[in-house]
Design a protein around this motif. Structure first.
Motif, PDB file in Angstrom:
ATOM      1  N   VAL A   3       0.907  -1.100  -0.118  1.00 30.20           N
ATOM      2  CA  VAL A   3       0.128  -0.039  -0.023  1.00 30.20           C
ATOM      3  C   VAL A   3       0.832   1.191  -0.142  1.00 30.20           C
ATOM      4  O   VAL A   3       0.528   2.011  -0.611  1.00 30.20           O
ATOM      5  CB  VAL A   3      -0.953   0.074   1.268  1.00 30.20           C
ATOM      6  N   VAL A   4       1.813   1.220   1.054  1.00 28.14           N
ATOM      7  CA  VAL A   4       2.775   2.391   1.026  1.00 28.14           C
ATOM      8  C   VAL A   4       3.490   2.595  -0.258  1.00 28.14           C
ATOM      9  O   VAL A   4       3.532   3.797  -0.884  1.00 28.14           O
ATOM     10  CB  VAL A   4       3.816   2.065   2.188  1.00 28.14           C
ATOM     11  N   LEU A   5       4.192   1.503  -0.958  1.00 26.04           N
ATOM     12  CA  LEU A   5       4.958   1.973  -1.860  1.00 26.04           C
ATOM     13  C   LEU A   5       3.924   2.231  -3.369  1.00 26.04           C
ATOM     14  O   LEU A   5       4.536   2.894  -4.054  1.00 26.04           O
ATOM     15  CB  LEU A   5       5.736   0.571  -2.478  1.00 26.04           C
ATOM     16  N   ALA A   6       2.638   1.597  -3.307  1.00 28.35           N
ATOM     17  CA  ALA A   6       1.800   1.854  -4.300  1.00 28.35           C
ATOM     18  C   ALA A   6       1.412   3.519  -4.421  1.00 28.35           C
ATOM     19  O   ALA A   6       1.437   4.203  -5.182  1.00 28.35           O
ATOM     20  CB  ALA A   6       0.486   1.036  -4.163  1.00 28.35           C
ATOM     21  N   LEU A   7       1.118   3.931  -3.049  1.00 30.19           N
ATOM     22  CA  LEU A   7       1.196   5.463  -2.894  1.00 30.19           C
ATOM     23  C   LEU A   7       2.190   6.214  -3.424  1.00 30.19           C
ATOM     24  O   LEU A   7       2.005   7.348  -4.008  1.00 30.19           O
ATOM     25  CB  LEU A   7       0.570   5.866  -1.459  1.00 30.19           C
ATOM     26  N   ALA A   8       3.425   5.921  -3.039  1.00 27.76           N
ATOM     27  CA  ALA A   8       4.663   6.629  -3.473  1.00 27.76           C
ATOM     28  C   ALA A   8       5.044   6.635  -4.812  1.00 27.76           C
ATOM     29  O   ALA A   8       4.964   7.518  -5.308  1.00 27.76           O
ATOM     30  CB  ALA A   8       5.863   6.177  -2.656  1.00 27.76           C
ATOM     31  N   TRP A  57      13.057   4.796  -0.896  1.00 33.24           N
ATOM     32  CA  TRP A  57      14.389   4.165  -0.862  1.00 33.24           C
ATOM     33  C   TRP A  57      14.961   3.482   0.167  1.00 33.24           C
ATOM     34  O   TRP A  57      15.443   2.288  -0.180  1.00 33.24           O
ATOM     35  CB  TRP A  57      15.450   5.317  -1.333  1.00 33.24           C
ATOM     36  N   GLN A  58      14.536   3.801   1.308  1.00 36.48           N
ATOM     37  CA  GLN A  58      14.973   3.032   2.708  1.00 36.48           C
ATOM     38  C   GLN A  58      14.281   1.620   2.445  1.00 36.48           C
ATOM     39  O   GLN A  58      14.862   0.636   2.932  1.00 36.48           O
ATOM     40  CB  GLN A  58      14.777   3.577   3.799  1.00 36.48           C
ATOM     41  N   MET A  59      13.036   1.644   2.048  1.00 33.52           N
ATOM     42  CA  MET A  59      12.198   0.322   2.003  1.00 33.52           C
ATOM     43  C   MET A  59      12.643  -0.575   1.015  1.00 33.52           C
ATOM     44  O   MET A  59      12.603  -1.890   1.414  1.00 33.52           O
ATOM     45  CB  MET A  59      10.885   0.557   1.865  1.00 33.52           C
ATOM     46  N   THR A  60      13.235   0.071  -0.141  1.00 34.73           N
ATOM     47  CA  THR A  60      13.467  -1.034  -1.228  1.00 34.73           C
ATOM     48  C   THR A  60      15.045  -0.961  -1.757  1.00 34.73           C
ATOM     49  O   THR A  60      15.227  -2.014  -2.471  1.00 34.73           O
ATOM     50  CB  THR A  60      12.561  -0.373  -2.309  1.00 34.73           C
ATOM     51  N   ASP A  61      15.969  -0.117  -1.244  1.00 36.09           N
ATOM     52  CA  ASP A  61      17.130  -0.092  -1.861  1.00 36.09           C
ATOM     53  C   ASP A  61      17.249   0.383  -3.253  1.00 36.09           C
ATOM     54  O   ASP A  61      18.309   0.163  -3.871  1.00 36.09           O
ATOM     55  CB  ASP A  61      17.890  -1.276  -1.508  1.00 36.09           C
ATOM     56  N   ASP A  62      16.113   0.714  -3.760  1.00 39.11           N
ATOM     57  CA  ASP A  62      16.168   1.298  -5.385  1.00 39.11           C
ATOM     58  C   ASP A  62      16.419   2.604  -5.303  1.00 39.11           C
ATOM     59  O   ASP A  62      15.913   3.416  -4.769  1.00 39.11           O
ATOM     60  CB  ASP A  62      14.607   1.178  -5.684  1.00 39.11           C
ATOM     61  N   THR A  63      17.801   2.852  -5.748  1.00 41.22           N
ATOM     62  CA  THR A  63      18.255   4.447  -5.949  1.00 41.22           C
ATOM     63  C   THR A  63      17.736   5.469  -6.789  1.00 41.22           C
ATOM     64  O   THR A  63      17.666   6.457  -6.642  1.00 41.22           O
ATOM     65  CB  THR A  63      19.782   4.156  -6.603  1.00 41.22           C
ATOM     66  N   THR A  64      16.424   4.831  -7.656  1.00 36.25           N
ATOM     67  CA  THR A  64      15.769   5.672  -8.503  1.00 36.25           C
ATOM     68  C   THR A  64      14.946   6.646  -7.394  1.00 36.25           C
ATOM     69  O   THR A  64      14.316   7.842  -8.005  1.00 36.25           O
ATOM     70  CB  THR A  64      14.652   5.062  -9.235  1.00 36.25           C
ATOM     71  N   TRP A  65      14.591   6.157  -6.198  1.00 39.00           N
ATOM     72  CA  TRP A  65      13.694   6.864  -5.295  1.00 39.00           C
ATOM     73  C   TRP A  65      14.589   8.219  -4.594  1.00 39.00           C
ATOM     74  O   TRP A  65      14.273   8.977  -4.608  1.00 39.00           O
ATOM     75  CB  TRP A  65      13.317   6.054  -4.062  1.00 39.00           C
ATOM     76  N   MET A  66      15.837   7.702  -4.579  1.00 33.32           N
ATOM     77  CA  MET A  66      16.841   8.694  -4.178  1.00 33.32           C
ATOM     78  C   MET A  66      17.130  10.072  -5.120  1.00 33.32           C
ATOM     79  O   MET A  66      17.055  10.938  -5.025  1.00 33.32           O
ATOM     80  CB  MET A  66      18.283   8.379  -3.566  1.00 33.32           C
ATOM     81  N   GLU A  67      17.092   9.346  -6.469  1.00 32.25           N
ATOM     82  CA  GLU A  67      17.213  10.129  -7.740  1.00 32.25           C
ATOM     83  C   GLU A  67      16.063  11.212  -7.715  1.00 32.25           C
ATOM     84  O   GLU A  67      16.275  12.442  -7.987  1.00 32.25           O
ATOM     85  CB  GLU A  67      17.482   9.404  -8.865  1.00 32.25           C
ATOM     86  N   ALA A  68      14.665  10.708  -7.483  1.00 28.51           N
ATOM     87  CA  ALA A  68      13.401  11.324  -7.289  1.00 28.51           C
ATOM     88  C   ALA A  68      13.634  12.452  -6.079  1.00 28.51           C
ATOM     89  O   ALA A  68      13.531  13.768  -6.433  1.00 28.51           O
ATOM     90  CB  ALA A  68      12.506  10.667  -7.280  1.00 28.51           C
ATOM     91  N   ALA A  69      14.076  12.181  -5.118  1.00 22.66           N
ATOM     92  CA  ALA A  69      14.240  12.876  -4.001  1.00 22.66           C
ATOM     93  C   ALA A  69      15.152  14.293  -4.218  1.00 22.66           C
ATOM     94  O   ALA A  69      15.207  15.304  -4.034  1.00 22.66           O
ATOM     95  CB  ALA A  69      14.841  12.242  -2.822  1.00 22.66           C
ATOM     96  N   ASP A  70      16.654  13.672  -4.874  1.00 19.85           N
ATOM     97  CA  ASP A  70      17.390  14.712  -5.220  1.00 19.85           C
ATOM     98  C   ASP A  70      17.038  15.686  -6.315  1.00 19.85           C
ATOM     99  O   ASP A  70      17.203  16.887  -6.107  1.00 19.85           O
ATOM    100  CB  ASP A  70      18.654  13.998  -5.937  1.00 19.85           C
ATOM    101  N   LYS A  71      16.271  15.433  -7.215  1.00 19.01           N
ATOM    102  CA  LYS A  71      15.412  15.988  -8.075  1.00 19.01           C
ATOM    103  C   LYS A  71      14.353  17.295  -7.750  1.00 19.01           C
ATOM    104  O   LYS A  71      14.686  18.313  -7.987  1.00 19.01           O
ATOM    105  CB  LYS A  71      14.661  15.224  -9.448  1.00 19.01           C
ATOM    106  N   VAL A  72      13.777  16.558  -6.686  1.00 20.04           N
ATOM    107  CA  VAL A  72      12.717  17.541  -5.955  1.00 20.04           C
ATOM    108  C   VAL A  72      13.483  18.717  -5.022  1.00 20.04           C
ATOM    109  O   VAL A  72      13.052  19.764  -5.106  1.00 20.04           O
ATOM    110  CB  VAL A  72      11.868  16.708  -4.805  1.00 20.04           C
TER     111      VAL A  72
END
Length: 389
Positions: free
Chosen positions: A272-277, A321-336
């Protein structure tokens, strides 16, 4: 500098701005408004949301930064809320005071009681003041007694000063006139999570599990978006998607599950959490790094994101990113973060603006009834703690 280093510096800078601009020397407490040009508005009314969020912010800053100013301002905020916003006759907190601190709108919103619980729980964490904890627990008991719908579940939006039904329960004019809303339930969840984290007991656990269950069963849709408005019988009256709330709810729901320490529950809420994100990232985030405000069901996208949505996106994407270790989430955060610095004034010498500089919108106050350091201040504290860990 990295996002981690920027977050620390920005959090301390925000503390400076709010410590230097809001104190009401003449009438006590804090000013009700600072306009878009950084000028005080002495006669502006004083809202309970601004004041409880200031208490949360200064309390959290006192713990995070160790700055004595923050602790002093937390004491000031707590005293003013208990002296002026508390209804000594009927209980609960008033919605709005005039500039002199007299009740202007005495209705009781569940949303505002929740923010007081959140704030006094944080104040207790910073001070270990037993009276603050008792105040938070009393407000939780009152919220359960007055706002919970025993017949059909969920929390009623608002009641009169003496706890009678209201014809208009809305938080603001832009909201649908519905008696049960996602926004209120989300912030009851947030408040109950913090209270259980700082002073857990059987009562706080039961309350947190109940509101989390309602959030999951009623407000999270299969499409990865939140349902926003309901009638008393849970007839859905949602007319739009709110990307800022989607991403904010993603990490607050995960935080609640983690605070409860229930692995089965964590497994349940994880998709649920990851679907919202993911829905917020896929549909709400543009190529420049801006999170849009919302989209209506007829397909109209309001691209001009408000400051708070950018702040929540930072936490939500880092949490994913912390939940998945998927770096694309950190890339999104950096972009924001890069967009927020370029467009909202983050990293400068001022409070963030309501809208991006490129948005063709009228300038809105820097501090006021709905503008406070809760979203961006919290984002900086969360980012610093999470990225340093």
């Amino acid at each position: 500098m990295s996002l981690r280093d920027d977050a620390r510096a920005e959090g301390l800078r925000l503390l400076d701005w709010w410590a230097n601009h809001l104190i009401d020397e003449a009438r006590g407490g804090f000013l009700g408004e600072i306009d878009a040009d950084d000028q005080p508005v002495p006669e502006a009314p004083k809202g309970v949301i601004l004041n409880t969020r200031l208490l949360w912010f200064f309390s959290a800053m006192a713990d995070w930064s160790g700055d004595v100013r923050a602790l002093d301002l937390a004491h000031r905020a707590a005293a003013y809320i208990r002296e002026r916003f508390l209804d000594g006759e009927h209980g609960g907190l008033y919605w709005l005071l005039d500039a002199a601190g007299q009740p202007l709108d005495s209705k009781k919103q569940a949303y505002s009681q929740a923010f007081a619980i959140y704030a006094f729980a944080e104040y207790y964490h910073a001070t270990r003041d037993a009276a603050a904890l008792a105040f938070a627990r009393d407000l939780q008991a009152l919220t359960e007694a007055r706002f919970w719908d025993e017949a059909q579940g969920g929390y009623i939006e608002a009641l009169s000063r003496d706890w009678l039904p209201l014809s208009d329960q809305r938080l603001s004019e832009k909201d649908v006139a519905a008696p049960k809303t996602m926004n209120t339930h989300l912030h009851v969840l947030e408040a109950y999570t913090r209270l259980h984290a700082v002073a857990s007991c059987g009562g706080t656990e039961a309350c947190l599990r109940r509101v989390l269950s309602v959030m999951l069963e009623r407000f999270t849709g299969r499409d990865g978006h939140l349902r926003l408005f309901f009638d008393m019988d849970w007839t859905d009256r949602t007319t739009r998607v709110s990307y800022g709330h989607d991403i904010e709810a993603s990490w607050l729901i995960w935080e609640a599950a983690e605070v409860l320490g229930d692995e089965t529950l964590r497994t349940q809420v994880r998709p649920v959490v990851l679907a919202l994100a993911e829905s917020a990232r896929r549909e709400g985030l543009n190529a420049e790094g801006a999170l849009a405000y919302e989209t209506s069901h007829d397909g109209h996208l309001d691209r001009d994101g408000e400051w708070w949505g950018q702040a929540e996106a930072l936490i939500g994407f880092v949490n994913a990113w912390q939940m998945t270790d998927d770096t694309t989430w950190m890339e999104a955060a950096d972009k924001v973060w890069l967009y927020t610095k370029a467009q909202y004034g983050a990293g400068g010498a001022n409070e963030w603006t309501w809208y991006a500089a490129s948005a063709e919108r009228e300038k809105i106050y820097k501090a006021g009834i709905w503008k406070c350091p809760y979203h961006n201040g919290r984002a900086m504290i969360e980012l610093d703690r999470r990225l340093r860990a």
